[in-house]
Design a protein around this motif. Structure first.
Motif, PDB file in Angstrom:
ATOM      1  N   MET A  95       1.632  -8.497   0.795  1.00 31.92           N
ATOM      2  CA  MET A  95       2.462  -7.672  -0.076  1.00 31.92           C
ATOM      3  C   MET A  95       1.993  -6.207   0.004  1.00 31.92           C
ATOM      4  SD  MET A  95       3.162  -8.182  -4.154  1.00 31.92           S
ATOM      5  CE  MET A  95       1.553  -7.605  -4.685  1.00 31.92           C
ATOM      6  N   GLU A  96       0.677  -6.017  -0.019  1.00 33.08           N
ATOM      7  CA  GLU A  96       0.125  -4.663   0.088  1.00 33.08           C
ATOM      8  C   GLU A  96       0.382  -4.071   1.476  1.00 33.08           C
ATOM      9  OE1 GLU A  96      -0.919  -2.736  -2.219  1.00 33.08           O
ATOM     10  OE2 GLU A  96      -1.302  -4.149  -3.837  1.00 33.08           O
ATOM     11  N   VAL A  97       0.183  -4.862   2.522  1.00 28.73           N
ATOM     12  CA  VAL A  97       0.416  -4.383   3.888  1.00 28.73           C
ATOM     13  C   VAL A  97       1.856  -3.894   4.049  1.00 28.73           C
ATOM     14  CG1 VAL A  97       0.626  -5.135   6.310  1.00 28.73           C
ATOM     15  CG2 VAL A  97      -1.405  -5.757   4.972  1.00 28.73           C
ATOM     16  N   HIS A  98       2.790  -4.593   3.409  1.00 24.69           N
ATOM     17  CA  HIS A  98       4.208  -4.241   3.530  1.00 24.69           C
ATOM     18  C   HIS A  98       4.682  -3.297   2.425  1.00 24.69           C
ATOM     19  CE1 HIS A  98       5.244  -6.785   6.950  1.00 24.69           C
ATOM     20  NE2 HIS A  98       4.278  -7.558   6.502  1.00 24.69           N
ATOM     21  N   LYS A  99       3.708  -2.749   1.693  1.00 27.81           N
ATOM     22  CA  LYS A  99       3.984  -1.733   0.653  1.00 27.81           C
ATOM     23  C   LYS A  99       5.018  -2.212  -0.360  1.00 27.81           C
ATOM     24  CE  LYS A  99       2.873   1.592   4.181  1.00 27.81           C
ATOM     25  NZ  LYS A  99       2.559   0.568   5.156  1.00 27.81           N
ATOM     26  N   MET A 100       4.829  -3.447  -0.809  1.00 25.41           N
ATOM     27  CA  MET A 100       5.714  -4.041  -1.802  1.00 25.41           C
ATOM     28  C   MET A 100       4.975  -4.164  -3.127  1.00 25.41           C
ATOM     29  SD  MET A 100       7.358  -7.248   0.225  1.00 25.41           S
ATOM     30  CE  MET A 100       8.380  -7.089   1.655  1.00 25.41           C
ATOM     31  N   ASP A 101       5.741  -4.277  -4.192  1.00 27.41           N
ATOM     32  CA  ASP A 101       5.168  -4.661  -5.484  1.00 27.41           C
ATOM     33  C   ASP A 101       5.746  -6.036  -5.824  1.00 27.41           C
ATOM     34  OD1 ASP A 101       7.783  -4.178  -6.317  1.00 27.41           O
ATOM     35  OD2 ASP A 101       7.284  -2.427  -7.504  1.00 27.41           O
ATOM     36  N   TRP A 102       5.340  -6.578  -6.978  1.00 25.31           N
ATOM     37  CA  TRP A 102       5.781  -7.927  -7.345  1.00 25.31           C
ATOM     38  C   TRP A 102       7.298  -8.026  -7.457  1.00 25.31           C
ATOM     39  CZ3 TRP A 102       2.360 -11.423  -6.467  1.00 25.31           C
ATOM     40  CH2 TRP A 102       1.008 -11.171  -6.665  1.00 25.31           C
ATOM     41  N   ILE A 103       7.906  -7.020  -8.040  1.00 31.03           N
ATOM     42  CA  ILE A 103       9.361  -7.045  -8.247  1.00 31.03           C
ATOM     43  C   ILE A 103      10.096  -7.009  -6.904  1.00 31.03           C
ATOM     44  CG2 ILE A 103      11.302  -5.762  -9.236  1.00 31.03           C
ATOM     45  CD1 ILE A 103       9.308  -4.866 -11.471  1.00 31.03           C
ATOM     46  N   THR A 104       9.635  -6.155  -6.009  1.00 30.18           N
ATOM     47  CA  THR A 104      10.265  -6.051  -4.695  1.00 30.18           C
ATOM     48  C   THR A 104      10.127  -7.356  -3.924  1.00 30.18           C
ATOM     49  OG1 THR A 104       9.761  -3.683  -4.652  1.00 30.18           O
ATOM     50  CG2 THR A 104      10.305  -4.726  -2.537  1.00 30.18           C
ATOM     51  N   LEU A 105       8.912  -7.905  -3.918  1.00 35.41           N
ATOM     52  CA  LEU A 105       8.688  -9.165  -3.219  1.00 35.41           C
ATOM     53  C   LEU A 105       9.537 -10.286  -3.814  1.00 35.41           C
ATOM     54  CD1 LEU A 105       7.291 -10.841  -1.084  1.00 35.41           C
ATOM     55  CD2 LEU A 105       5.332 -11.089  -2.643  1.00 35.41           C
TER      56      LEU A 105
END
Length: 134
Positions: free
Chosen positions: A76-86
């Motif tokens: 999730m961090e590698v793809h620059k996402m947060d919980w909501i986006t994921l």
């Protein structure tokens, strides 16, 4: 600003050969567009953001290695996402995705659920399952 005054400072965008479109005035005072390779304040802010992102990725890697979080958090961090986006990518409630960030819960996930995460992260299910922060 005048077209000839558009900043052309070196930035991270230069390495990628990316230019930013800016508005400027020409010699007649009419608005036109100009390309900028960057300017110092923006370069500093961009470099700080990249450093912070890399620190978060490294911390997530260590947390996976120490079994504090599941590989989902790292990717999730590698793809620059947060919980909501994921959660949006995998089509699940945010609280459920957060729960999958716990190693004990992650280890019990079936391949159907893992496939959703793998697709979101553009990796295989095996890569997701076998990532241990090494």
């Amino acid at each position: 600003m005048k077209k000839e005054d558009v900043p052309q400072d070196k930035s991270n965008l230069c390495a990628l050969n990316i230019k930013e479109l800016c508005y400027a005035t020409d010699e007649n005072g009419n608005y036109t567009t100009a390309l900028s390779s960057g300017w110092e304040p923006k370069t500093i802010a961009l470099e700080n953001s990249i450093l912070e992102i890399n620190e978060r990725i490294e911390q997530a890697r260590k947390d996976v290695q120490n079994d504090l979080v599941s590989p989902i958090v790292y990717f999730m961090e590698v793809h620059k996402m947060d919980w909501i986006t994921l959660a949006g990518y995998v089509g699940m409630w945010t609280w459920r995705v957060k729960r999958h960030g716990k190693p004990k819960v992650f280890r019990k996930l079936n391949d159907k659920i893992l496939a959703k995460y793998a697709e979101a992260f553009e990796i295989t299910i095996q890569e997701l399952k076998n990532y241990h922060g090494n």
